[in-house]
Scaffold this motif. Structure first.
Motif, mmCIF file in Angstrom:
data_model
loop_
_atom_site.group_PDB
_atom_site.id
_atom_site.type_symbol
_atom_site.label_atom_id
_atom_site.label_comp_id
_atom_site.label_asym_id
_atom_site.label_seq_id
_atom_site.Cartn_x
_atom_site.Cartn_y
_atom_site.Cartn_z
ATOM 1 N N GLN A 85 0.819 -1.213 0.000
ATOM 2 C CA GLN A 85 0.000 0.000 0.000
ATOM 3 C C GLN A 85 0.853 1.264 0.000
ATOM 4 O O GLN A 85 0.405 2.318 -0.436
ATOM 5 C CB GLN A 85 -0.967 0.014 1.167
ATOM 6 C CG GLN A 85 -0.318 0.265 2.519
ATOM 7 C CD GLN A 85 -1.316 0.197 3.636
ATOM 8 O OE1 GLN A 85 -2.153 -0.700 3.690
ATOM 9 N NE2 GLN A 85 -1.246 1.138 4.547
ATOM 10 N N ASP A 86 2.106 1.160 0.460
ATOM 11 C CA ASP A 86 2.994 2.327 0.489
ATOM 12 C C ASP A 86 3.561 2.684 -0.880
ATOM 13 O O ASP A 86 4.115 3.771 -1.051
ATOM 14 C CB ASP A 86 4.147 2.110 1.470
ATOM 15 C CG ASP A 86 3.664 2.034 2.910
ATOM 16 O OD1 ASP A 86 2.545 2.516 3.184
ATOM 17 O OD2 ASP A 86 4.400 1.490 3.750
ATOM 18 N N ILE A 87 3.451 1.775 -1.839
ATOM 19 C CA ILE A 87 3.969 2.090 -3.178
ATOM 20 C C ILE A 87 2.863 2.244 -4.216
ATOM 21 O O ILE A 87 3.141 2.603 -5.363
ATOM 22 C CB ILE A 87 5.012 1.044 -3.659
ATOM 23 C CG1 ILE A 87 4.407 -0.357 -3.747
ATOM 24 C CG2 ILE A 87 6.241 1.085 -2.768
ATOM 25 C CD1 ILE A 87 5.285 -1.375 -4.435
ATOM 26 N N MET A 88 1.622 2.012 -3.815
ATOM 27 C CA MET A 88 0.522 2.217 -4.759
ATOM 28 C C MET A 88 0.498 3.683 -5.179
ATOM 29 O O MET A 88 0.612 4.577 -4.346
ATOM 30 C CB MET A 88 -0.816 1.816 -4.137
ATOM 31 C CG MET A 88 -0.947 0.329 -3.854
ATOM 32 S SD MET A 88 -0.632 -0.740 -5.266
ATOM 33 C CE MET A 88 -1.949 -0.264 -6.355
ATOM 34 N N GLY A 89 0.413 3.927 -6.473
ATOM 35 C CA GLY A 89 0.431 5.296 -7.000
ATOM 36 C C GLY A 89 1.816 5.843 -7.227
ATOM 37 O O GLY A 89 1.967 6.970 -7.717
ATOM 38 N N ALA A 90 2.850 5.067 -6.881
ATOM 39 C CA ALA A 90 4.231 5.538 -7.062
ATOM 40 C C ALA A 90 4.533 5.760 -8.547
ATOM 41 O O ALA A 90 3.998 5.057 -9.409
ATOM 42 C CB ALA A 90 5.223 4.526 -6.491
ATOM 43 N N ARG A 91 5.364 6.758 -8.826
ATOM 44 C CA ARG A 91 5.836 6.989 -10.198
ATOM 45 C C ARG A 91 6.728 5.816 -10.587
ATOM 46 O O ARG A 91 7.544 5.360 -9.793
ATOM 47 C CB ARG A 91 6.665 8.271 -10.273
ATOM 48 C CG ARG A 91 5.869 9.522 -10.133
ATOM 49 C CD ARG A 91 6.729 10.795 -10.191
ATOM 50 N NE ARG A 91 7.821 10.735 -11.144
ATOM 51 C CZ ARG A 91 9.113 10.862 -10.817
ATOM 52 N NH1 ARG A 91 9.479 11.064 -9.578
ATOM 53 N NH2 ARG A 91 10.043 10.802 -11.754
ATOM 54 N N VAL A 92 6.559 5.355 -11.817
ATOM 55 C CA VAL A 92 7.395 4.267 -12.320
ATOM 56 C C VAL A 92 8.197 4.817 -13.489
ATOM 57 O O VAL A 92 7.632 5.368 -14.438
ATOM 58 C CB VAL A 92 6.550 3.046 -12.751
ATOM 59 C CG1 VAL A 92 7.444 1.937 -13.278
ATOM 60 C CG2 VAL A 92 5.707 2.556 -11.571
ATOM 61 N N VAL A 93 9.532 4.678 -13.375
ATOM 62 C CA VAL A 93 10.437 5.187 -14.403
ATOM 63 C C VAL A 93 11.377 4.076 -14.832
ATOM 64 O O VAL A 93 11.658 3.153 -14.074
ATOM 65 C CB VAL A 93 11.251 6.406 -13.907
ATOM 66 C CG1 VAL A 93 10.336 7.573 -13.545
ATOM 67 C CG2 VAL A 93 12.115 6.035 -12.712
#
Length: 150
Positions: A85-93
């Protein structure tokens, strides 16, 4: 959650890396109500637990199908580990800095977890070291390596 046996044990399928992680938690929450764990053990990938106040199969049946939660303060994550849940919505590059989009979903597939990244295009990325190079949960950035067809 389900029942196990006639003594009131409940069977919990953990959404964790290992069932042992859940065994370290001494209080579980069902419908917001705390239930103290009296004992627990791992059995076939599940956690079998005796909970305070759940003394027979009838009491355990009342918990059947319910989700179990933990208090984040009770969890001790090793360095570099994080909750999904802490990485949901994180930018992915990509490793070259190209922005792919945001982590929209995590699929728990039989062969392992898969990150669903949505941006201009949708990418399905296996959540393994070969493709997920770095996860910075605090900064909200995941760096990945793509191969042709991803």
């Amino acid at each position: 959650m389900n029942t196990h046996g006639v003594r009131g044990e409940v069977k919990i399928m953990p959404w964790t890396d290992t069932p042992e992680f859940l065994r370290a938690i001494k209080t579980l929450y069902v419908d917001g109500n705390p239930l103290r764990v009296l004992s627990s053990r791992v059995h076939k990938g599940a956690v079998l637990a005796l909970l305070e106040g759940v003394e027979d199969v009838n009491a355990a049946m009342r918990l059947k199908g319910r989700r179990v939660f933990i208090d984040r303060e009770d969890a001790r994550l090793p360095e570099g580990r994080f909750f999904i849940q802490d990485i949901m919505g994180a930018r992915v590059v990509t490793e070259s800095g190209e922005e792919l989009g945001a982590l929209a979903e995590v699929i728990d597939a039989p062969a392992g977890m898969v990150y669903v990244v949505r941006g201009k295009d949708e990418h399905l990325i296996p959540a393994v070291d070969e493709f997920v190079l770095k996860t910075d949960a605090d900064a909200g950035v995941i760096t990945v390596r793509l191969i042709e067809g991803m």
